[in-house]
Write a protein that holds these residues in place. Structure first.
Motif, PDB file in Angstrom:
ATOM      1  N   GLU A 100      75.959  59.281  -1.765  1.00  0.00           N
ATOM      2  CA  GLU A 100      76.423  60.393  -2.596  1.00  0.00           C
ATOM      3  C   GLU A 100      76.867  60.115  -3.872  1.00  0.00           C
TER       4      GLU A 100
ATOM      5  N   ILE B   7      72.655  64.060  -3.109  1.00  0.00           N
ATOM      6  CA  ILE B   7      72.927  63.430  -1.755  1.00  0.00           C
ATOM      7  C   ILE B   7      71.727  63.230  -1.294  1.00  0.00           C
TER       8      ILE B   7
ATOM      9  N   GLU C  67      72.354  68.831   3.001  1.00  0.00           N
ATOM     10  CA  GLU C  67      73.483  68.250   3.330  1.00  0.00           C
ATOM     11  C   GLU C  67      74.708  69.398   3.606  1.00  0.00           C
TER      12      GLU C  67
ATOM     13  N   HIS D 234      69.067  60.564   0.753  1.00  0.00           N
ATOM     14  CA  HIS D 234      68.926  59.582   1.480  1.00  0.00           C
ATOM     15  C   HIS D 234      67.513  58.107   1.452  1.00  0.00           C
TER      16      HIS D 234
ATOM     17  N   GLU E   9      73.033  56.958   3.810  1.00  0.00           N
ATOM     18  CA  GLU E   9      72.892  58.183   2.475  1.00  0.00           C
ATOM     19  C   GLU E   9      74.158  57.415   1.142  1.00  0.00           C
TER      20      GLU E   9
ATOM     21  N   ASP F  56      67.238  56.082   6.084  1.00  0.00           N
ATOM     22  CA  ASP F  56      68.977  56.872   6.148  1.00  0.00           C
ATOM     23  C   ASP F  56      69.909  56.587   5.247  1.00  0.00           C
TER      24      ASP F  56
END
Ligand SMILES: Nc1ncnc2c1ncn2[C@@H]1O[C@H](COP(=O)(O)OP(=O)(O)OP(=O)(O)O)[C@@H](O)[C@H]1O
Length: 493
Positions: A85, A95, A124, A97, A83, A81
């Protein structure tokens, strides 16, 4: 790839729904699954053997991806996970993960890097949207709370005002009940003489205006009646006339009666009390016997007359009122000003529209009318039926000089009605000039005469001749009066 990685590897990759890319230790793409190609709009030819950052015209040159692959992952075997973007030219903002795995050789070197990419853009955005909504709603709630607090203050203020208004109404109701008992109306002012007609004329002239009025005249001449008549013809006639007798109370009590007081303002001030000025807000305040108002209170009265503003005793809050004042006095205020017992500025303010009530002896032609009116009224009240006033009785009543004016006439007639057993009025009072000044005193005749002439002159404001003048009241020729004044050393101040 085929040799090193059997078909089963392809099958496994192909079965994974989310995009997966397999990198060699130099971060070049070995293979990606169909979902990766679909999602990022690339094909195997453009992908395999290419440095991950160079994919799709360097669209994958993402600083955070670099951080993951070159700094974080070398220290870790796996990472979930992470993240990232990023705006891809071909597919827009995403976005993601990233779940990364390092796979080792037997010698413990990196053999492969697996990168599974979960596209959480929609989720998200949904979450962020929700967060925005929550933030907005929180701000709205905060504003609503502040408004509620403000409204609470406004409501508390309104409640306080309502309480004041209620106190005012209750106090005013007491006055109205008194009025009802008085059964007053304009027609109750009896008289047909020119003197009283002139009073009516002045009453009608000023009633509708908001001007303050000063009613002058001897005791018992009907000053209060005139004040009520003015109020009764004014725009505030549906409200009570609020009354205050300035001679009835000691100085300190007059102040709190006029301006009110707060709880604890002085000993015995157990609760807040509205003053007459507050009760009379929007209507008429009748200040009877204004000549008796103590000198130290006169500036305060002047201030209210000039600005409409005052403070309750024990409070610093300024209260503003709109009150019409009708003041009355049997004193010669001009003389009081000269003596220094009445402030000149206050007198000027009150004296804007004076109405002088003529004494009864100056309108003797009204006496029969008044006699009939009072006998009728008193007889009804006492359950008598008197309908005859003998000529000699009427003559006596007409010729008496009536120092107590109409109030005295009413009292004389009340005693007469009580004492008359038949339909004929029988007088009990002798109706002679009072001579008590001359008994038990060692003053000379000249002294008494001087005092009396002076009194009449002050009352007529030093009018020596003509209608309502001192010479007329004293029954003297003008020249005789002037001679007496010279002899008795009387001079106009
Ligand atoms: N013209 C009138 N017609 C009928 N009644 C009258 C008249 N004038 C006065 N009265 C009555 O005479 C009495 C005295 O009147 P009022 O109280 O108005 O006099 P005042 O001048 O205010 O007296 P004071 O100076 O003593 O306060 C009252 O009962 C009133 O009703």
């Amino acid at each position: 790839m085929g040799k090193a990685y059997p078909d089963i590897f392809d099958s496994i990759l192909g079965s994974i729904r989310e995009p997966v890319v397999v990198l060699d230790p130099d971060l070049k793409v070995i293979k990606a699954n169909p979902s990766f190609y679909d999602t990022f709009n690339v094909n195997p030819k453009q992908t395999e053997g290419v440095l991950i950052y160079d994919l799709g015209n360097r669209q994958w040159d993402i600083p955070k991806l670099k951080e993951l692959l070159e700094e974080i992952l070398p220290q870790n075997t796996k990472l979930n996970d992470f993240e990232v973007e990023h705006h891809f030219e071909s597919i827009g903002r995403k976005i993601m993960h990233l779940n990364a795995r390092r796979i080792y050789t037997e010698e413990n070197h990196t053999q492969l890097i697996l990168l599974a990419i979960e596209d959480v853009t929609d989720r998200e955005y949904y979450k962020r949207n929700l967060e925005d909504i929550v933030e907005k709603r929180t701000a709205e709630l905060r504003i609503a709370r502040e408004e509620a607090l403000n409204s609470k203050h406004v409501a508390e203020n309104a409640l306080e005002k309502i309480k004041c208004l209620k106190d005012q109404l209750e106090a005013e109701r007491a006055y109205l009940q008194e009025e009802i008992k008085l059964e007053f109306n304009h027609e109750n002012i009896i008289g047909r003489s020119n003197e009283i007609k002139y009073v009516f004329y002045k009453v009608e002239q000023i009633a509708a205006a908001d001007t303050n009025v000063l009613v002058l005249g001897e005791t018992g001449t009907g000053k209060e009646l005139v004040a009520r008549a003015i109020h009764g013809l004014s725009s505030s006639k549906d409200r009570a006339l609020v009354k205050m007798n300035c001679a009835a109370l000691p100085s300190n009590l007059i102040e709190s009666e006029l301006f009110g007081h707060e709880k604890g303002a002085f000993t015995n001030a157990y609760s807040r009390r509205l003053g007459r000025f507050e009760i009379a807000n929007g209507t008429t305040l009748f200040l009877d016997e204004i000549g008796e108002l103590p000198l130290d209170l006169q500036p305060k009265l002047l201030q209210v007359i000039e600005t409409g503003e005052f403070e309750r005793l024990g409070s610093s809050e300024t209260i503003k009122v709109d009150v019409r004042i009708i003041a009355a006095t049997n004193r010669n205020l001009e003389a009081e000003v000269r003596k220094g017992t009445f402030r000149e500025d206050l007198w000027y303010r009150l004296n804007i529209f004076p109405i002088t009530m003529p004494p009864l002896r100056e309108r003797r032609e009204d006496i029969p009318l008044l006699v009939d009116y009072f006998i009728d009224k008193i007889s009804k009240r006492l359950g008598k039926s008197i309908n005859l006033v003998p000529v000699n009785v009427m003559n006596t009543l007409r010729n008496y000089h009536w120092p107590g004016n109409i109030r005295e006439l009413e009292n004389v007639l009340e005693r007469a009605v009580i004492n008359s057993s038949g339909p004929k009025l029988h007088l009990v009072d002798e109706l002679k000039k009072p001579n008590k000044d001359l008994t038990n005193t060692n003053r000379t005749l000249a002294h008494v005469e001087r005092e009396y002439i002076l009194r009449v002159l002050e009352q007529t404001q030093w009018k020596v001749s003509g209608n309502n003048s001192a010479s007329e009241i004293l029954g003297l020729e003008r020249s005789t009066l002037r001679a007496r004044m010279r002899k008795l050393d009387i001079h106009k101040p």
